[in-house]
Design a protein around this motif. Structure first.
Motif, PDB file in Angstrom:
ATOM      1  N   VAL A  84      10.137 -16.086  16.758  1.00  0.00           N
ATOM      2  CA  VAL A  84       9.637 -15.986  15.381  1.00  0.00           C
ATOM      3  C   VAL A  84      10.694 -16.496  14.392  1.00  0.00           C
ATOM      4  N   VAL A  85      11.961 -16.116  14.629  1.00  0.00           N
ATOM      5  CA  VAL A  85      13.042 -16.556  13.749  1.00  0.00           C
ATOM      6  C   VAL A  85      13.149 -18.086  13.767  1.00  0.00           C
ATOM      7  N   ILE A  86      13.099 -18.673  14.950  1.00  0.00           N
ATOM      8  CA  ILE A  86      13.227 -20.131  15.077  1.00  0.00           C
ATOM      9  C   ILE A  86      12.055 -20.841  14.393  1.00  0.00           C
ATOM     10  N   VAL A  87      10.835 -20.335  14.645  1.00  0.00           N
ATOM     11  CA  VAL A  87       9.651 -20.978  14.064  1.00  0.00           C
ATOM     12  C   VAL A  87       9.685 -20.870  12.534  1.00  0.00           C
ATOM     13  N   LEU A  88      10.084 -19.688  12.030  1.00  0.00           N
ATOM     14  CA  LEU A  88      10.191 -19.512  10.567  1.00  0.00           C
ATOM     15  C   LEU A  88      11.179 -20.513   9.969  1.00  0.00           C
ATOM     16  N   GLY A  89      12.345 -20.658  10.617  1.00  0.00           N
ATOM     17  CA  GLY A  89      13.370 -21.580  10.130  1.00  0.00           C
ATOM     18  C   GLY A  89      12.868 -23.020  10.101  1.00  0.00           C
ATOM     19  N   CYS A  90      12.285 -23.457  11.213  1.00  0.00           N
ATOM     20  CA  CYS A  90      11.793 -24.845  11.307  1.00  0.00           C
ATOM     21  C   CYS A  90      10.667 -25.089  10.314  1.00  0.00           C
ATOM     22  N   ALA A  91       9.733 -24.118  10.202  1.00  0.00           N
ATOM     23  CA  ALA A  91       8.587 -24.283   9.309  1.00  0.00           C
ATOM     24  C   ALA A  91       9.052 -24.371   7.857  1.00  0.00           C
ATOM     25  N   THR A  92      10.034 -23.539   7.486  1.00  0.00           N
ATOM     26  CA  THR A  92      10.543 -23.553   6.110  1.00  0.00           C
ATOM     27  C   THR A  92      11.151 -24.919   5.790  1.00  0.00           C
ATOM     28  N   VAL A  93      11.987 -25.416   6.696  1.00  0.00           N
ATOM     29  CA  VAL A  93      12.630 -26.710   6.469  1.00  0.00           C
ATOM     30  C   VAL A  93      11.575 -27.829   6.365  1.00  0.00           C
ATOM     31  N   ALA A  94      10.577 -27.771   7.237  1.00  0.00           N
ATOM     32  CA  ALA A  94       9.544 -28.806   7.238  1.00  0.00           C
ATOM     33  C   ALA A  94       8.738 -28.785   5.938  1.00  0.00           C
ATOM     34  N   LEU A  95       8.357 -27.561   5.482  1.00  0.00           N
ATOM     35  CA  LEU A  95       7.569 -27.421   4.250  1.00  0.00           C
ATOM     36  C   LEU A  95       8.352 -27.924   3.037  1.00  0.00           C
ATOM     37  N   LEU A  96       9.624 -27.501   2.956  1.00  0.00           N
ATOM     38  CA  LEU A  96      10.428 -27.883   1.794  1.00  0.00           C
ATOM     39  C   LEU A  96      10.670 -29.388   1.754  1.00  0.00           C
ATOM     40  N   ARG A  97      10.785 -30.009   2.926  1.00  0.00           N
ATOM     41  CA  ARG A  97      10.978 -31.465   2.947  1.00  0.00           C
ATOM     42  C   ARG A  97       9.732 -32.194   2.449  1.00  0.00           C
ATOM     43  N   MET A  98       8.566 -31.584   2.668  1.00  0.00           N
ATOM     44  CA  MET A  98       7.325 -32.194   2.176  1.00  0.00           C
ATOM     45  C   MET A  98       7.309 -32.192   0.651  1.00  0.00           C
TER      46      MET A  98
END
Lengths: 100, 233
Positions: A84-98
Motif C-alpha cells: 500500500v505504501v509503495i502504490v500510494l507513493g507511485c500513484a502520488t508521483v504519477a498524478l502530480l506529474r500529470m
C-alpha cells in the motif's frame, strides 16, 4: 546475437567483482563477537543506508517527488502494509506529474 | 515428521519472501528494459546484455562497466572500479550477516549472490520481527534475478518502444519501498541523529558522481552511532 570471448571475460570479471562485494561483509564479520560500539555501528547500517538512498531521491528532485515523499512517509508512519505504501507513493508521483 | 514440518515451513517462508519482494519484481522490469536498450546502444549484442544482467546483476555496476570497457582500460582497473562501486554491498552484507549466523557457510555464500539493494532492505525489515531463514532469504531475493535478465533481453530486442514506467511513477517505487522499510528502524532520538547525519552526508551526490553518496551517507551514519553510543543500552 554475437558473443565475443573478450566480452565474456569482462562479464565474468565484473560478475566476480560484484559477487565479491556481496560476500565480503559476511565473510569478514561471520565470526565477529558483536558488542558495544561495533554492534552500535552495524545496527546503524540499515537506517543510515536507507536514508542515504531516500534523501536524494526525494529532496534533490522536483516538487512531485517531494510531495510524494511526504505522502509516503505519512503512510509508512501509519504502518500501512508495504504494498500500500509503495502504490500510494507511485500513484502520488504519477498524478502530480500529470498536473505539471 | 520433523522433516515434513520443516519443508512445510520452508515453503511458507519462501512464499512470504516472494510476497514481500513482488512489488519490486514489477518495478524492476522497466529499469531492466531501459538498461537493455542502453547496452545495445553502447555496442553490446542482446545476448551479451542478457548474460551481463545474469552474471553481474547490479544496475550500477552494469552501467559503469559498459561505460568503461570501450575506453580500452585494463581489466584490473575495471574490477577495482566495480569493487569500489559495490562497497555499499560490503556494508549491506556485513549488516545482514548478523541475521545469518545460523546459516551453513556454503548456503549463506550461495544466497548472497542475490543480495541486491532491494532484497537487502526487505530482508533487514523481516529480521526486525522474525528470525531470518534461508528459505525467506531465497524467496525475497532470487525472483528479481530472472526477471532482471529477461527484461534486459526484452529491452535490448524491442528497444525504446518499451516505456520507462515514469508515467505510472514506477521510478519512485524504489524510494517508496525504502521509506516504508526505514519506518521500522526508528528507535528514538539516536536514530534521528543517525538519519539526519546520513541525509546531510549524501548531499555529496551534488559534487561526487557515481554511487558514492550511498556509501558516504552510510559511513557517516555509522560514525554518529559510535559517537552517540552509551554503555547503558
Amino acid at each position: 546475437m554475437s558473443l565475443t570471448a573478450s566480452t565474456l571475460i569482462i562479464i565474468l570479471c565484473a560478475g566476480l567483482a560484484t559477487y565479491g562485494t556481496r560476500l565480503a561483509g559476511y565473510w569478514l564479520l561471520r565470526n565477529a563477537n558483536m558488542t558495544g560500539r561495533t554492534k552500535a555501528a552495524l545496527d546503524a547500517v540499515p537506517p543510515a543506508i536507507l536514508m542515504a538512498v531516500i534523501a536524494p531521491a526525494v529532496f534533490l528532485q522536483d516538487w512531485p517527488e517531494m510531495v510524494a515523499g511526504a505522502v509516503t512517509i505519512a503512510a509508512a508512519l501509519f504502518r500501512l502494509p508495504l504494498l500500500v505504501v509503495i502504490v500510494l507513493g507511485c500513484a502520488t508521483v504519477a498524478l502530480l506529474r500529470m498536473v505539471v | 515428521m520433523v522433516q515434513a514440518g520443516s519443508t512445510l515451513t520452508a515453503r511458507s517462508e519462501f512464499r512470504e519472501g516472494l510476497k514481500d519482494i513482488s512489488p519490486m519484481v514489477i518495478a524492476y522490469a522497466p529499469i531492466a528494459a531501459l538498461w537493455g536498450t542502453i547496452a545495445v546502444s553502447k555496442g553490446l549484442s542482446p545476448l551479451e546484455a542478457f548474460l551481463m544482467s545474469l552474471g553481474v546483476y547490479s544496475g550500477t555496476a552494469q552501467f559503469v562497466a559498459t561505460d568503461l570497457w570501450h575506453l580500452g582500460l585494463p581489466l584490473a582497473y575495471l574490477i577495482f572500479t566495480l569493487g569500489t562501486v559495490g562497497l555499499r554491498h560490503v556494508l549491506m552484507s556485513a549488516s545482514v550477516s548478523r541475521h545469518m549466523q545460523g546459516f551453513p557457510r556454503g548456503k549463506a555464500s550461495f544466497l548472497l549472490f542475490w543480495l541486491t539493494d532491494e532484497a537487502w532492505a526487505i530482508i533487514e525489515r523481516r529480521a526486525l520481527t522474525t528470525p531470518l531463514t534461508p528459505a525467506y532469504f531465497f524467496g525475497a531475493s532470487f525472483p528479481l534475478w530472472p526477471n532482471w535478465a529477461l527484461f534486459t533481453l526484452i529491452g535490448a530486442l524491442v528497444g525504446k518502444a518499451f516505456g520507462d514506467g515514469r508515467a505510472i511513477g514506477l521510478d519512485f517505487a524504489f524510494a517508496a519501498m525504502f521509506i516504508a522499510v526505514l519506518a521500522g528502524f526508528w528507535k528514538g532520538p539516536r536514530t534521528g541523529a543517525i538519519l539526519a547525519a546520513s541525509a546531510a552526508a549524501c548531499a555529496a551526490k551534488i559534487w561526487i558522481s557515481g554511487g558514492w553518496y550511498i556509501l558516504i551517507g552510510g559511513a557517516v551514519g555509522m560514525l554518529v552511532a559510535v559517537l552517540t553510543y552509551r554503555e547503558d543500552t
